[in-house]
Write an enzyme that holds these catalytic residues in place. Structure first.
Site, PDB file in Angstrom:
ATOM      1  N   SER A 183      33.461 -19.202  -1.743  1.00  0.00           N
ATOM      2  CA  SER A 183      33.722 -20.163  -2.817  1.00  0.00           C
ATOM      3  C   SER A 183      33.333 -19.565  -4.174  1.00  0.00           C
ATOM      4  O   SER A 183      32.512 -18.653  -4.251  1.00  0.00           O
ATOM      5  CB  SER A 183      32.917 -21.439  -2.586  1.00  0.00           C
ATOM      6  OG  SER A 183      33.138 -21.940  -1.293  1.00  0.00           O
TER       7      SER A 183
HETATM    8  N1  SAH Z   1      29.875 -21.112   2.563  1.00  0.00           N
HETATM    9  C1  SAH Z   1      30.865 -20.050   2.638  1.00  0.00           C
HETATM   10  C2  SAH Z   1      32.261 -20.601   2.369  1.00  0.00           C
HETATM   11  C3  SAH Z   1      33.243 -20.028   3.352  1.00  0.00           C
HETATM   12  S1  SAH Z   1      34.792 -20.862   3.454  1.00  0.00           S
HETATM   13  C4  SAH Z   1      30.508 -18.910   1.719  1.00  0.00           C
HETATM   14  O1  SAH Z   1      29.538 -19.025   0.947  1.00  0.00           O
HETATM   15  O2  SAH Z   1      31.157 -17.866   1.769  1.00  0.00           O
HETATM   16  C5  SAH Z   1      34.494 -22.079   4.704  1.00  0.00           C
HETATM   17  C6  SAH Z   1      34.080 -21.571   6.060  1.00  0.00           C
HETATM   18  O3  SAH Z   1      33.998 -22.708   6.916  1.00  0.00           O
HETATM   19  C7  SAH Z   1      35.044 -20.605   6.728  1.00  0.00           C
HETATM   20  O4  SAH Z   1      34.359 -19.436   7.075  1.00  0.00           O
HETATM   21  C8  SAH Z   1      35.520 -21.366   7.977  1.00  0.00           C
HETATM   22  O5  SAH Z   1      35.751 -20.548   9.095  1.00  0.00           O
HETATM   23  C9  SAH Z   1      34.341 -22.297   8.226  1.00  0.00           C
HETATM   24  N2  SAH Z   1      34.632 -23.492   9.019  1.00  0.00           N
HETATM   25  C10 SAH Z   1      35.736 -24.291   8.988  1.00  0.00           C
HETATM   26  N3  SAH Z   1      35.605 -25.293   9.882  1.00  0.00           N
HETATM   27  C11 SAH Z   1      34.388 -25.137  10.475  1.00  0.00           C
HETATM   28  C12 SAH Z   1      33.679 -25.859  11.473  1.00  0.00           C
HETATM   29  N4  SAH Z   1      34.157 -26.957  12.067  1.00  0.00           N
HETATM   30  N5  SAH Z   1      32.450 -25.408  11.844  1.00  0.00           N
HETATM   31  C13 SAH Z   1      31.923 -24.294  11.286  1.00  0.00           C
HETATM   32  N6  SAH Z   1      32.552 -23.571  10.338  1.00  0.00           N
HETATM   33  C14 SAH Z   1      33.764 -23.989   9.933  1.00  0.00           C
END
Ligand code: SAH
Length: 222
Positions: free
Chosen positions: A69
């Site tokens: 993000s």
């Molecule tokens: N907090 C992260 C943002 C990554 S984008 C950062 O700082 O980089 C969101 C992430 O959520 C992705 O990696 C995706 O695979 C994960 N995600 C989506 N649905 C999910 C779920 N039900 N449980 C765990 N992770 C999930």
């Protein structure tokens, strides 16, 4: 000059300070949040070909169709949790590990759940290299939360779901805050929910946003 572009906490220090100034100008006031952004080397959590963009306020690809993000979004969500230090925080969506690394400086214990094994693995390795020791990584569907370690004073959901997963609400402590993006894909809203009683909650809309899908039993279908 290698020193300006090395890995670790000293690399890119000046650009990181500029990022902190931008976050301050955008209205982030919490000194602990700003200090965390100054300390955490975001470039070490993105592919090396993207190092030149690591401190711009944009989301960047991290593989597997997912993104890290934008720093402004991570800062808004971190500040909205209102952490003071002793809390246990649950993060849904480890991704690159950046939000977890920021949270590791704001709370005592961070538990982060990711559903994609490759991302969970590389985030764990990256945070170990940065000597972050108070983040626990789990692989699985974060829309079910992690009842074993509940209740949480803070829960941050970093992927967008159709609605707030009920198990996460139930795993908040009394007074605990949940921050995350919810609603239809083309009209997501960043929400802050506060637990005010056994089955009572208040909800604030912090703004519009655009996150990757929250995929799982209480999210979007795979
Ligand atoms: N907090 C992260 C943002 C990554 S984008 C950062 O700082 O980089 C969101 C992430 O959520 C992705 O990696 C995706 O695979 C994960 N995600 C989506 N649905 C999910 C779920 N039900 N449980 C765990 N992770 C999930």
């Amino acid at each position: 000059m290698l020193s300006g572009h090395a890995s670790g906490r000293t690399g890119f220090m000046l650009v990181r300070r500029k990022l902190v100034e931008r976050l301050r100008a955008q209205g982030i006031r919490d000194a602990r949040v700003l200090a965390a952004f100054e300390a955490v080397p975001r470039h070490d959590l993105v592919p090396e070909v993207l190092w030149g963009q690591a401190y711009k306020d944009t989301a960047l690809p991290i593989g597997e169709g997912q993104t890290i993000s934008a720093p402004g979004v991570v800062a808004t969500m971190s500040a909205a949790l209102g952490l003071t230090g002793p809390e246990c925080v649950l993060e849904i969506g480890t991704g690159s590990g950046y939000q977890a690394a920021i949270l590791s400086r704001l709370a005592t214990r961070v538990i982060s759940i990711e559903r994609i094994p490759e991302l969970a693995r590389s985030a764990r390795a990256a945070l170990a290299a940065l000597e972050v020791r108070n983040v626990e990584f789990h692989l699985g569907d974060g829309t079910c939360g992690r009842p074993e370690d509940a209740p949480y004073e803070g829960i941050v959901v970093t992927a967008g779901g159709p609605e707030v997963p009920r198990p996460l609400l139930e795993q908040l402590s009394l007074g605990g805050r949940l921050v995350g993006p919810f609603g239809p894909r083309d009209a997501q809203q960043l929400l802050r929910i506060r637990r005010t009683g056994a089955s009572s909650y208040t909800q604030e809309v912090l703004g519009r946003c655009d996150f990757v899908d929250l995929v799982g039993r209480n999210g979007w279908l795979p």
